[in-house]
Design a protein around this motif. Structure first.
Motif, PDB file in Angstrom:
ATOM      1  N   ILE A   1       9.394   0.097   6.320  1.00  0.00           N
ATOM      2  CA  ILE A   1       8.787   0.989   5.332  1.00  0.00           C
ATOM      3  C   ILE A   1       9.888   1.480   4.397  1.00  0.00           C
ATOM      4  O   ILE A   1      11.075   1.371   4.704  1.00  0.00           O
ATOM      5  CB  ILE A   1       8.058   2.193   5.976  1.00  0.00           C
ATOM      6  CG1 ILE A   1       9.054   3.098   6.717  1.00  0.00           C
ATOM      7  CG2 ILE A   1       6.932   1.736   6.892  1.00  0.00           C
ATOM      8  CD1 ILE A   1       8.459   4.418   7.190  1.00  0.00           C
ATOM      9  N   ALA A   2       9.479   2.024   3.262  1.00  0.00           N
ATOM     10  CA  ALA A   2      10.413   2.652   2.322  1.00  0.00           C
ATOM     11  C   ALA A   2       9.988   4.098   2.146  1.00  0.00           C
ATOM     12  O   ALA A   2       8.809   4.386   1.955  1.00  0.00           O
ATOM     13  CB  ALA A   2      10.399   1.935   0.983  1.00  0.00           C
ATOM     14  N   ILE A   3      10.943   4.987   2.225  1.00  0.00           N
ATOM     15  CA  ILE A   3      10.670   6.416   2.070  1.00  0.00           C
ATOM     16  C   ILE A   3      11.213   6.869   0.731  1.00  0.00           C
ATOM     17  O   ILE A   3      12.372   6.618   0.403  1.00  0.00           O
ATOM     18  CB  ILE A   3      11.317   7.237   3.206  1.00  0.00           C
ATOM     19  CG1 ILE A   3      10.749   6.800   4.559  1.00  0.00           C
ATOM     20  CG2 ILE A   3      11.107   8.731   2.980  1.00  0.00           C
ATOM     21  CD1 ILE A   3      11.413   7.457   5.748  1.00  0.00           C
ATOM     22  N   GLN A   4      10.357   7.535  -0.051  1.00  0.00           N
ATOM     23  CA  GLN A   4      10.759   8.050  -1.356  1.00  0.00           C
ATOM     24  C   GLN A   4      10.444   9.541  -1.400  1.00  0.00           C
ATOM     25  O   GLN A   4       9.362   9.959  -1.006  1.00  0.00           O
ATOM     26  CB  GLN A   4      10.020   7.348  -2.484  1.00  0.00           C
ATOM     27  CG  GLN A   4      10.304   5.872  -2.550  1.00  0.00           C
ATOM     28  CD  GLN A   4       9.478   5.194  -3.626  1.00  0.00           C
ATOM     29  OE1 GLN A   4       8.564   5.784  -4.191  1.00  0.00           O
ATOM     30  NE2 GLN A   4       9.789   3.956  -3.897  1.00  0.00           N
ATOM     31  N   ASP A   5      11.389  10.317  -1.891  1.00  0.00           N
ATOM     32  CA  ASP A   5      11.141  11.740  -2.079  1.00  0.00           C
ATOM     33  C   ASP A   5      10.280  11.933  -3.320  1.00  0.00           C
ATOM     34  O   ASP A   5      10.452  11.239  -4.321  1.00  0.00           O
ATOM     35  CB  ASP A   5      12.447  12.506  -2.248  1.00  0.00           C
ATOM     36  CG  ASP A   5      13.242  12.555  -0.957  1.00  0.00           C
ATOM     37  OD1 ASP A   5      12.626  12.539   0.115  1.00  0.00           O
ATOM     38  OD2 ASP A   5      14.476  12.593  -1.040  1.00  0.00           O
ATOM     39  N   ILE A   6       9.372  12.883  -3.234  1.00  0.00           N
ATOM     40  CA  ILE A   6       8.527  13.208  -4.378  1.00  0.00           C
ATOM     41  C   ILE A   6       9.323  14.142  -5.283  1.00  0.00           C
ATOM     42  O   ILE A   6       9.770  15.206  -4.839  1.00  0.00           O
ATOM     43  CB  ILE A   6       7.221  13.880  -3.938  1.00  0.00           C
ATOM     44  CG1 ILE A   6       6.421  12.925  -3.058  1.00  0.00           C
ATOM     45  CG2 ILE A   6       6.390  14.317  -5.143  1.00  0.00           C
ATOM     46  CD1 ILE A   6       5.196  13.545  -2.429  1.00  0.00           C
ATOM     47  N   PRO A   7       9.539  13.744  -6.551  1.00  0.00           N
ATOM     48  CA  PRO A   7      10.315  14.622  -7.439  1.00  0.00           C
ATOM     49  C   PRO A   7       9.549  15.907  -7.728  1.00  0.00           C
ATOM     50  O   PRO A   7       8.322  15.927  -7.777  1.00  0.00           O
ATOM     51  CB  PRO A   7      10.477  13.784  -8.701  1.00  0.00           C
ATOM     52  CG  PRO A   7       9.377  12.793  -8.658  1.00  0.00           C
ATOM     53  CD  PRO A   7       9.075  12.549  -7.209  1.00  0.00           C
ATOM     54  N   LYS A   8      10.305  16.956  -7.909  1.00  0.00           N
ATOM     55  CA  LYS A   8       9.689  18.229  -8.242  1.00  0.00           C
ATOM     56  C   LYS A   8       9.177  18.200  -9.672  1.00  0.00           C
ATOM     57  O   LYS A   8       9.656  17.436 -10.498  1.00  0.00           O
ATOM     58  CB  LYS A   8      10.687  19.368  -8.061  1.00  0.00           C
ATOM     59  CG  LYS A   8      11.049  19.613  -6.630  1.00  0.00           C
ATOM     60  CD  LYS A   8      11.843  20.864  -6.494  1.00  0.00           C
ATOM     61  CE  LYS A   8      12.078  21.143  -5.021  1.00  0.00           C
ATOM     62  NZ  LYS A   8      12.632  22.450  -4.802  1.00  0.00           N
TER      63      LYS A   8
ATOM     64  N   ASN B   1       0.849  -1.185   0.000  1.00  0.00           N
ATOM     65  CA  ASN B   1       0.000   0.000   0.000  1.00  0.00           C
ATOM     66  C   ASN B   1       0.884   1.234   0.000  1.00  0.00           C
ATOM     67  O   ASN B   1       1.918   1.263   0.654  1.00  0.00           O
ATOM     68  CB  ASN B   1      -0.895   0.030   1.234  1.00  0.00           C
ATOM     69  CG  ASN B   1      -1.908  -1.089   1.228  1.00  0.00           C
ATOM     70  OD1 ASN B   1      -2.303  -1.554   0.174  1.00  0.00           O
ATOM     71  ND2 ASN B   1      -2.304  -1.532   2.399  1.00  0.00           N
ATOM     72  N   THR B   2       0.447   2.243  -0.719  1.00  0.00           N
ATOM     73  CA  THR B   2       1.171   3.512  -0.768  1.00  0.00           C
ATOM     74  C   THR B   2       0.273   4.600  -0.229  1.00  0.00           C
ATOM     75  O   THR B   2      -0.884   4.708  -0.645  1.00  0.00           O
ATOM     76  CB  THR B   2       1.592   3.840  -2.212  1.00  0.00           C
ATOM     77  OG1 THR B   2       2.388   2.773  -2.707  1.00  0.00           O
ATOM     78  CG2 THR B   2       2.376   5.122  -2.264  1.00  0.00           C
ATOM     79  N   ILE B   3       0.810   5.404   0.682  1.00  0.00           N
ATOM     80  CA  ILE B   3       0.064   6.538   1.214  1.00  0.00           C
ATOM     81  C   ILE B   3       0.976   7.751   1.239  1.00  0.00           C
ATOM     82  O   ILE B   3       2.194   7.625   1.230  1.00  0.00           O
ATOM     83  CB  ILE B   3      -0.487   6.264   2.629  1.00  0.00           C
ATOM     84  CG1 ILE B   3       0.660   6.000   3.623  1.00  0.00           C
ATOM     85  CG2 ILE B   3      -1.462   5.116   2.628  1.00  0.00           C
ATOM     86  CD1 ILE B   3       0.208   5.927   5.071  1.00  0.00           C
TER      87      ILE B   3
END
Length: 70
Positions: free
Chosen positions: A26-33, A2-4
């Motif tokens: 968990i895995a943390i990903q930065d949201i690209p600009k 699941n992604t939130i």
């Protein structure tokens, strides 16, 4: 999986999330600009003057005239 999306309001929560990521829970990903926004800012920074509405209108009319003349 699941992604939130989570908005972090307290820095302590960010530390907790990083600890969970370190434990491979968990895995943390930065949201690209937005690439378009970045390019637009670069183009605006390079220009010496911003065209007026009249200049834009004249250019649009010129392109339309060329396009429809064919």
């Amino acid at each position: 999986m699941n992604t939130i999306r989570v908005d972090i309001l307290n820095p302590k929560a960010a530390r907790l999330l990083k600890d969970l990521a370190d434990l491979n829970l968990i895995a943390i990903q930065d949201i690209p600009k937005n690439g378009f926004e970045t390019i637009l800012k670069k183009l605006r920074a390079k220009t010496k003057s911003v065209p007026s509405l009249d200049e834009i209108t004249k250019e649009v009319e010129l392109v339309r005239t060329r396009r429809y003349a064919k």
